[in-house]
Design a protein around this motif. Structure first.
Motif, PDB file in Angstrom:
ATOM      1  N   UNK A  83      49.702  80.573 -29.341  1.00 36.51           N
ATOM      2  CA  UNK A  83      50.618  80.097 -28.306  1.00 36.51           C
ATOM      3  C   UNK A  83      50.155  78.789 -27.692  1.00 36.51           C
ATOM      4  N   UNK A  84      49.835  78.787 -26.404  1.00 30.11           N
ATOM      5  CA  UNK A  84      49.437  77.544 -25.733  1.00 30.11           C
ATOM      6  C   UNK A  84      48.178  76.906 -26.325  1.00 30.11           C
ATOM      7  N   UNK A  85      47.303  77.748 -26.901  1.00 34.52           N
ATOM      8  CA  UNK A  85      46.005  77.299 -27.426  1.00 34.52           C
ATOM      9  C   UNK A  85      45.205  76.566 -26.342  1.00 34.52           C
ATOM     10  N   UNK A  86      45.184  77.194 -25.160  1.00 30.91           N
ATOM     11  CA  UNK A  86      44.465  76.641 -24.017  1.00 30.91           C
ATOM     12  C   UNK A  86      43.862  77.779 -23.203  1.00 30.91           C
ATOM     13  N   UNK A  87      42.760  77.502 -22.557  1.00 32.22           N
ATOM     14  CA  UNK A  87      42.157  78.431 -21.609  1.00 32.22           C
ATOM     15  C   UNK A  87      42.880  78.248 -20.278  1.00 32.22           C
ATOM     16  N   UNK A  88      43.961  78.972 -20.111  1.00 30.25           N
ATOM     17  CA  UNK A  88      44.802  78.792 -18.930  1.00 30.25           C
ATOM     18  C   UNK A  88      44.085  79.236 -17.666  1.00 30.25           C
ATOM     19  N   UNK A  89      43.313  80.320 -17.747  1.00 30.10           N
ATOM     20  CA  UNK A  89      42.566  80.786 -16.578  1.00 30.10           C
ATOM     21  C   UNK A  89      41.572  79.713 -16.131  1.00 30.10           C
ATOM     22  N   UNK A  90      40.828  79.167 -17.083  1.00 29.08           N
ATOM     23  CA  UNK A  90      39.832  78.160 -16.746  1.00 29.08           C
ATOM     24  C   UNK A  90      40.442  76.908 -16.152  1.00 29.08           C
ATOM     25  N   UNK A  91      41.569  76.471 -16.684  1.00 27.23           N
ATOM     26  CA  UNK A  91      42.205  75.261 -16.168  1.00 27.23           C
ATOM     27  C   UNK A  91      42.727  75.470 -14.743  1.00 27.23           C
TER      28      UNK A  91
ATOM     29  N   UNK B 166      41.549  77.747 -12.606  1.00 26.67           N
ATOM     30  CA  UNK B 166      40.373  77.916 -11.743  1.00 26.67           C
ATOM     31  C   UNK B 166      39.798  76.571 -11.330  1.00 26.67           C
ATOM     32  N   UNK B 167      39.657  75.666 -12.274  1.00 24.52           N
ATOM     33  CA  UNK B 167      39.094  74.352 -11.968  1.00 24.52           C
ATOM     34  C   UNK B 167      39.984  73.579 -10.998  1.00 24.52           C
ATOM     35  N   UNK B 168      41.284  73.578 -11.264  1.00 22.98           N
ATOM     36  CA  UNK B 168      42.210  72.825 -10.415  1.00 22.98           C
ATOM     37  C   UNK B 168      42.252  73.386  -8.995  1.00 22.98           C
ATOM     38  N   UNK B 169      42.265  74.696  -8.885  1.00 18.26           N
ATOM     39  CA  UNK B 169      42.345  75.344  -7.576  1.00 18.26           C
ATOM     40  C   UNK B 169      41.096  75.051  -6.741  1.00 18.26           C
ATOM     41  N   UNK B 170      39.928  75.209  -7.333  1.00 20.93           N
ATOM     42  CA  UNK B 170      38.703  74.984  -6.571  1.00 20.93           C
ATOM     43  C   UNK B 170      38.531  73.510  -6.229  1.00 20.93           C
ATOM     44  N   UNK B 171      38.936  72.617  -7.135  1.00 20.16           N
ATOM     45  CA  UNK B 171      38.852  71.189  -6.827  1.00 20.16           C
ATOM     46  C   UNK B 171      39.801  70.794  -5.701  1.00 20.16           C
ATOM     47  N   UNK B 172      40.873  71.551  -5.528  1.00 24.00           N
ATOM     48  CA  UNK B 172      41.818  71.281  -4.441  1.00 24.00           C
ATOM     49  C   UNK B 172      41.396  71.938  -3.133  1.00 24.00           C
ATOM     50  N   UNK B 173      40.238  72.625  -3.139  1.00 24.77           N
ATOM     51  CA  UNK B 173      39.703  73.183  -1.908  1.00 24.77           C
ATOM     52  C   UNK B 173      40.172  74.576  -1.566  1.00 24.77           C
ATOM     53  N   UNK B 174      40.766  75.288  -2.544  1.00 23.94           N
ATOM     54  CA  UNK B 174      41.221  76.650  -2.300  1.00 23.94           C
ATOM     55  C   UNK B 174      40.316  77.645  -3.016  1.00 23.94           C
ATOM     56  N   UNK B 175      40.389  78.889  -2.592  1.00 24.94           N
ATOM     57  CA  UNK B 175      39.654  79.960  -3.254  1.00 24.94           C
ATOM     58  C   UNK B 175      40.418  80.419  -4.490  1.00 24.94           C
ATOM     59  N   UNK B 176      39.654  80.862  -5.484  1.00 19.37           N
ATOM     60  CA  UNK B 176      40.246  81.315  -6.743  1.00 19.37           C
ATOM     61  C   UNK B 176      40.042  82.819  -6.891  1.00 19.37           C
TER      62      UNK B 176
ATOM     63  N   UNK C 238      31.726  85.939 -14.566  1.00 18.90           N
ATOM     64  CA  UNK C 238      30.648  85.048 -14.995  1.00 18.90           C
ATOM     65  C   UNK C 238      31.156  83.655 -15.371  1.00 18.90           C
ATOM     66  N   UNK C 239      32.368  83.577 -15.890  1.00 17.80           N
ATOM     67  CA  UNK C 239      32.904  82.274 -16.308  1.00 17.80           C
ATOM     68  C   UNK C 239      33.525  81.491 -15.160  1.00 17.80           C
ATOM     69  N   UNK C 240      34.283  82.186 -14.295  1.00 16.32           N
ATOM     70  CA  UNK C 240      35.179  81.482 -13.382  1.00 16.32           C
ATOM     71  C   UNK C 240      34.877  81.709 -11.901  1.00 16.32           C
ATOM     72  N   UNK C 241      33.916  82.548 -11.573  1.00 12.04           N
ATOM     73  CA  UNK C 241      33.463  82.759 -10.194  1.00 12.04           C
ATOM     74  C   UNK C 241      34.605  83.063  -9.217  1.00 12.04           C
ATOM     75  N   UNK C 242      35.408  84.079  -9.492  1.00 11.40           N
ATOM     76  CA  UNK C 242      36.517  84.390  -8.570  1.00 11.40           C
ATOM     77  C   UNK C 242      36.025  85.020  -7.282  1.00 11.40           C
ATOM     78  N   UNK C 243      36.751  84.782  -6.189  1.00  9.06           N
ATOM     79  CA  UNK C 243      36.438  85.396  -4.906  1.00  9.06           C
ATOM     80  C   UNK C 243      37.347  86.576  -4.597  1.00  9.06           C
ATOM     81  N   UNK C 244      38.326  86.846  -5.457  1.00  8.66           N
ATOM     82  CA  UNK C 244      39.169  88.027  -5.320  1.00  8.66           C
ATOM     83  C   UNK C 244      39.285  88.702  -6.685  1.00  8.66           C
TER      84      UNK C 244
END
Length: 429
Positions: free
Chosen positions: A143-151, A153-163, A211-217
């Motif tokens: 399908x997308x052939x992308x790590x959608x969770x990782x992308x 996670x990175x965008x959310x944390x860079x924008x200053x929100x919790x993931x 371990x990969x994405x460090x979620x807070x929820x």
């Protein structure tokens, strides 16, 4: 189950960031976003007939189940439009070419959100990252052939929100296939997997997410396999210990089948607001979590309705996890965007009054259709909605203990299609 004292030894958390968060964003995105179809019936909790709910399920993310219920409108639609194609065809057809995680995160941040929780595996069993044990049945390999969770996670944390991460531990129609689920008893008891092997499969996924994405929820759904309720290797207890150790400000919801929880969830109109406990209401901007191409303005919340929904929850001591369902290509329906933009305009002015406030609940005020109140830093803030025009409010009907004008207070309402207006007063004395 292990010694209950072992479960009791897990932390009980209400971190400051979550206590002070009036709004989070939920994201349901999966192969179901390709057919993007459900019958737009009613909100969960508003339909008394349990069996009728599942045959006429308004949740597009349940498409895999609903199309297998003979005679359901979804089954008829699938036969007519997709020729009874296997569900996994939609994974291969899923083209996320318009997905821009940074733009998503910017929209959510502007809406006033403090945290974002995407689906990482829904009940269809497709993972949105290269999860262990999934082979090629994930969005990295197909399908997308992308790590959608990782992308995300990175965008959310860079924008200053919790993931955070949503994960369906209770159901997996691929790894543990069943006959169609046609009742709540099927979902929560008769047809859900209970075995330790499946539990360890889920635990390996969630551990990988931690371990990969460090979620807070950790936002689990539909419970957890009974036989995995242990603290040995691969057990739920060990998993939660790992999460709490790895994420000092992390917390979990109440959908781990009663094993442990930090906050309570309600969904649309279903569930009871708990007394004295942290809670969160989740719902879509429309009737579905996953994108449903059938929905229009009659199903979607207006911006004003979205604002009132958030303020209502905060006034009762809670918060809202408001869901958006992207199209398969990664774009959002314009009415979903409009609701978030309206929220953002309101939150830019009033989030400071809501975040970390003490809810004072609903008020009955003459000439006003809707009123909610909160207290923050010695100030009472009352939010009002009703027909356009001026209204005089009796001071005796406003929350006591604050310096409201003795002769009452005048407010100018902006109409039902506009966000609530606010009046404020300092604590007396």
């Amino acid at each position: 189950m292990s010694d209950p004292s072992t479960w009791d030894s897990l932390p009980q958390r209400l971190p400051d960031w979550f206590r002070d968060a009036p709004l989070g964003i939920f994201i349901h995105w999966g192969p179901y976003s390709v057919p993007a179809w459900a019958e737009p019936t009613a909100e969960l909790g508003a339909v008394p007939d349990d069996a009728g709910w599942f045959a006429h399920n308004p949740y597009a993310e349940w498409y895999f189940n609903t199309i297998r219920i003979e005679g359901s409108p979804a089954a008829e639609h699938h036969r007519e439009v997709h020729g009874d194609a296997p569900y996994d065809d939609f994974l291969d057809q899923w083209d996320a070419s318009d997905f821009d995680p940074a733009a998503w995160a910017d929209l959510f941040r502007r809406a006033g959100a403090d945290y974002v929780v995407p689906t990482t595996k829904h009940h269809d069993g497709v993972t949105l990252w290269d999860a262990p044990g999934t082979g090629d049945r994930n969005t990295v390999r197909r399908g997308p052939q992308r790590d959608l969770v990782g992308e995300i996670a990175t965008a959310v944390t860079e924008a200053g929100m919790r993931f955070g991460v949503y994960y369906s531990g209770g159901l997996d129609w691929h790894v543990r296939p069943t006959e169609p689920l046609v009742s709540g008893e099927d979902v929560h008891d008769l047809k859900r997997p209970r075995d330790d092997e499946y539990g360890k499969y889920c635990a390996s996924h969630v551990r990988d997410l931690i371990d990969r994405y460090s979620p807070d929820v950790l936002w689990n759904d539909i419970g957890w396999p009974d036989e995995n309720f242990h603290f040995e290797e691969g057990g739920l207890g060990e998993l939660l210990e790992h999460f709490y150790a790895a994420r000092p400000e992390g917390l979990i919801n109440d959908r781990f089948a009663g094993a442990h929880q930090d906050f309570v969830t309600t969904e649309y109109q279903a569930g009871e607001i708990p007394e004295g406990l942290p809670w969160e209401n989740c719902r879509g901007v429309g009737l579905s979590f996953g994108y449903n191409q059938v929905e229009d303005a009659s199903q979607y919340m207006s911006g004003a309705q979205a604002v009132r929904h958030v303020v209502d929850a905060v006034s009762k001591g809670g918060r809202v996890l408001l869901n958006v369902g992207p199209r398969a290509d990664g774009s959002f329906h314009e009415l979903q965007v409009a609701a978030l933009e309206s929220l953002g305009e309101f939150m830019a002015e009033h989030k400071a009054h809501l975040a970390g406030s003490r809810g004072l609940g609903e008020l009955e005020l003459d000439g006003v259709d809707w009123a909610r109140a909160v207290e923050k830093d010695g100030m009472c803030h009352v939010f009002l909605s009703g027909p356009t025009g001026a209204v005089r409010l009796d001071a005796s009907a406003l929350p006591g203990g604050f310096d409201w004008p003795t002769g009452g207070m005048e407010a100018t309402l902006a109409g039902e299609d506009a966000a609530p207006v606010a009046i404020s007063a300092a604590r007396a004395g």
